[in-house]
Design a protein around this motif. Structure first.
Motif, PDB file in Angstrom:
ATOM      1  N   PHE A  68      11.284   1.702  19.305  1.00  0.00           N
ATOM      2  CA  PHE A  68      11.656   2.222  17.981  1.00  0.00           C
ATOM      3  C   PHE A  68      10.593   3.198  17.484  1.00  0.00           C
ATOM      4  N   LEU A  69       9.337   2.814  17.662  1.00  0.00           N
ATOM      5  CA  LEU A  69       8.260   3.688  17.180  1.00  0.00           C
ATOM      6  C   LEU A  69       8.295   5.028  17.921  1.00  0.00           C
ATOM      7  N   ALA A  70       8.634   4.975  19.207  1.00  0.00           N
ATOM      8  CA  ALA A  70       8.745   6.232  19.967  1.00  0.00           C
ATOM      9  C   ALA A  70       9.906   7.066  19.421  1.00  0.00           C
ATOM     10  N   TRP A  71      11.019   6.409  19.089  1.00  0.00           N
ATOM     11  CA  TRP A  71      12.182   7.115  18.518  1.00  0.00           C
ATOM     12  C   TRP A  71      11.793   7.769  17.183  1.00  0.00           C
ATOM     13  N   ALA A  72      11.026   7.035  16.377  1.00  0.00           N
ATOM     14  CA  ALA A  72      10.717   7.514  15.016  1.00  0.00           C
ATOM     15  C   ALA A  72       9.603   8.561  15.010  1.00  0.00           C
ATOM     16  N   LYS A  73       8.783   8.557  16.068  1.00  0.00           N
ATOM     17  CA  LYS A  73       7.578   9.398  16.066  1.00  0.00           C
ATOM     18  C   LYS A  73       7.944  10.885  15.953  1.00  0.00           C
ATOM     19  N   GLY A  74       7.281  11.545  15.012  1.00  0.00           N
ATOM     20  CA  GLY A  74       7.466  12.985  14.882  1.00  0.00           C
ATOM     21  C   GLY A  74       8.762  13.385  14.194  1.00  0.00           C
ATOM     22  N   ARG A  75       9.625  12.407  13.892  1.00  0.00           N
ATOM     23  CA  ARG A  75      10.875  12.746  13.216  1.00  0.00           C
ATOM     24  C   ARG A  75      10.649  12.997  11.739  1.00  0.00           C
ATOM     25  N   ARG A  76      11.407  13.913  11.191  1.00  0.00           N
ATOM     26  CA  ARG A  76      11.374  14.050   9.733  1.00  0.00           C
ATOM     27  C   ARG A  76      12.562  13.316   9.132  1.00  0.00           C
ATOM     28  N   ASP A  77      13.567  13.072   9.943  1.00  0.00           N
ATOM     29  CA  ASP A  77      14.790  12.450   9.442  1.00  0.00           C
ATOM     30  C   ASP A  77      15.034  11.152  10.225  1.00  0.00           C
ATOM     31  N   PHE A  78      14.951  10.020   9.499  1.00  0.00           N
ATOM     32  CA  PHE A  78      15.069   8.713  10.165  1.00  0.00           C
ATOM     33  C   PHE A  78      16.464   8.117  10.005  1.00  0.00           C
TER      34      PHE A  78
END
Ligand code: FAD
Ligand code: SF4
Length: 524
Positions: free
Chosen positions: A139-149
């Motif tokens: 999950f943290l890899a998915w969220a990393k660097g995203r501006r839109d969660f």
């Protein structure tokens, strides 16, 4: 070599990572009832009874499967009443040389586990909780660097990852990922609404009910009648019953609210899933099978699967992404104390009285009651997010911080600044009127914005829009709200502010001590 396997109250699964690969002959499973857990907030009586009863039943299941179980009850005089103290005591008592445990789902417990090796003087192996479908690191890899969660993107990945409701050529069943637009109906009155399966307390549960009545009689909520599933067999029956009776109409009626109907077409499976009696994947697969048989339409199957593999996993991921510190987020600078009717249910605001009343009786309210009545009111009234979060953590039988906090602080109160919700879940009475039958017999008039019988949600909503203009005007999804706000005359805006201020002044703040023990004696 003796291994202590501490098993926490929400780890009631035979295929738990700490049990897999361990030998029953070389291990002692440790289960403890401790005041540290019953007391960090003053949980609803039914919630404590549910957890203790499910734990005691699970200890029997483990013994039946050949495990040695050391079960420490709350009233055991030697009980040190905290996880760390009890792990240390068990290591000494059994002369154990190591501890093997699955990570705690809550930050508070997980940090405690980090201290066990030093406290007990033996190595402690902390294993990932693979009952969740998405590992925290993924999950943290998915969220990393995203501006839109947005959850929707995560959810599509989870559909691909699990293969649930996917066609052989990798497309979503039914031709689209999400059928929410079909899920906004209110059932006609007088239908024979399905009811969840209820389970008579057995002697183990009756013992626990007596203990909770004696020890926690001053906590919020009704202890009896108690009819919740406390074993895996009961939880499986509840799942089958839901699939057969309520799932077909779950989708179209999932946002509806009917006075006196606590459950409507909801599954009431959250407590069993969160305790570990049911695995999220098996629940979603049961629903998928019902769809494959042609027993349920795609909007119900998809809507339900999205809650379990989408929202539930996503909330857990967002919790770990934002902890520590999530608990004190307050992006809208809301500071009002919680009104006392959240605890007493004594209010003439019918939607709130209904929702709090059933929460007190059942320790349950469904998602839209939580979000669009109880959460919505706190949001537009400007209640301190931590105070309403504490309330939610106390009152629901499925409430654990990892799932409660992102739902309340993030989704419902927008206190994370919009990471979880793309816009605040705030509304006037019109939404509640459209999705429920509450307004018909309310003393307030849902169509009015001012005057002694005006629905309080109306002035409060516009006051919320006005007072948060600096923070929310730039949100694209609030554009229509601000277009309407801009059309109000100065006199109309002044009237809204006065109306809202007078109403808010009339609220009585809750006394201290309902949610957390304060210096003095408990309130109830
Ligand atoms: C303000 C607020 C607070 C909440 N607090 C909690 C909480 O403390 N514990 C909790 O388990 N859920 C919480 N939820 C999510 C949801 O409301 C409950 O999971 C649901 O109402 C449980 O009833 P049910 O089993 O009948 O759910 P159904 O409507 O039948 O949904 C099926 C399952 O999907 C899962 N689910 C659905 N929505 C969510 C969600 N938003 N987050 C996580 N899982 C979800 C649950 O496992 C649930 O059992 C909260 C929602 C809001 C808006
Ligand atoms: S009229 Fe307003 S206060 Fe009354 S039930 Fe409807 S939304 Fe709630």
């Amino acid at each position: 070599m003796t291994t202590i396997i501490p098993l926490l109250g929400d780890q009631l699964s035979l295929d738990l990572a700490s049990l897999r690969g361990a030998e029953p002959t070389d291990a002692v499973v440790l289960m403890v009832e401790v005041r540290e857990e019953t007391g960090y907030v003053r949980h609803h009586k039914k919630k404590i009874a549910l957890i203790f009863s499910a734990m005691r039943h699970f200890a029997e299941t483990l013994r039946g499967a050949g495990w040695t179980v050391d079960y420490v009850t709350l009233d055991d005089p030697a009980n040190r009443q905290g996880f760390t103290g009890e792990v240390v005591r068990a290591v000494e008592r059994h002369r154990a040389d190591r501890v093997r445990v699955v990570e705690g789902a809550e930050y508070r417990v997980r940090r405690m586990q980090d201290g066990w090796a030093a406290a007990a003087g033996v190595p402690v192996e902390i294993l990932a909780d693979d009952r969740f479908l998405c590992p925290i690191d993924d999950f943290l890899a998915w969220a990393k660097g995203r501006r839109d969660f947005r959850m929707e993107y995560f959810y599509r990945d989870m559909r691909r990852r699990t293969g649930l409701l996917m066609t052989a050529d990798g497309k979503p069943e039914g031709g689209q990922w999400n059928f929410d637009h079909d899920n906004r109906e209110v059932p006609p009155r007088g239908l024979n609404y399905p009811l969840p399966e209820r389970f008579e307390p057995d002697p183990i549960t009756r013992d626990v009910l007596a203990l909770v009545a004696a020890e926690f009689g001053d906590h919020f909520g009704d202890l009896e009648p108690f009819a919740l599933p406390v074993t895996r067999d009961q939880a499986l029956r509840a799942l089958d019953h839901f699939v057969a009776t309520a799932l077909p109409d779950f989708g179209r009626y999932e946002d509806a609210m009917i006075a006196g109907q606590e459950y409507l077409y909801h599954s009431v499976l959250s407590s069993s899933i969160n305790l570990g009696l049911l695995a999220p994947l098996e629940v979603a697969q049961a629903v998928e099978r019902a769809y494959a048989r042609g027993d349920v339409p795609i909007n119900s199957a998809e809507g339900f699967v999205r809650q379990v593999i989408g929202w539930r996993e996503y909330m857990r991921g967002m919790y770990w992404r934002d902890m520590p510190g999530f608990e004190s987020r307050n992006a809208l600078d809301a500071t009002r104390p919680l009104p006392d009717f959240y605890w007493t249910g004594e209010t003439d605001i019918r939607c709130l009285a209904e929702s709090v009343g059933q929460t007190k009786r059942e320790a349950y309210a469904h998602h839209i009651q939580r979000l669009m009545v109880l959460g919505n009111f706190a949001l537009i009234a400007g209640v301190d997010p931590r105070a309403i979060s504490d309330w939610f953590l106390v009152v629901y039988f499925d409430a654990y911080e990892w799932v409660e906090m992102p739902n309340v602080i993030g989704m419902s109160q927008f206190a994370d600044g919009g990471a979880i919700a793309s816009k605040p879940y705030a509304s006037t009475g019109a939404y509640i009127n459209r999705m429920s039958d509450y307004c018909g017999r309310c003393r307030y008039d849902v169509k009015k914005r001012a005057g002694p019988d005006a629905c309080p949600f109306n002035a409060l909503f516009w006051d919320f829009v006005g007072r948060n203009e600096d923070r929310l005007r730039g949100n694209g999804r609030m554009r229509n709200m601000y277009a309407t706000w801009d059309r109000f005359s100065d006199a109309a805006r002044a009237e809204i502010r006065e109306e809202a201020a007078a109403f808010l002044d009339s609220l009585t703040p809750a006394a201290d001590g309902w949610a957390r023990q304060t210096g003095g004696s408990p309130v109830r």
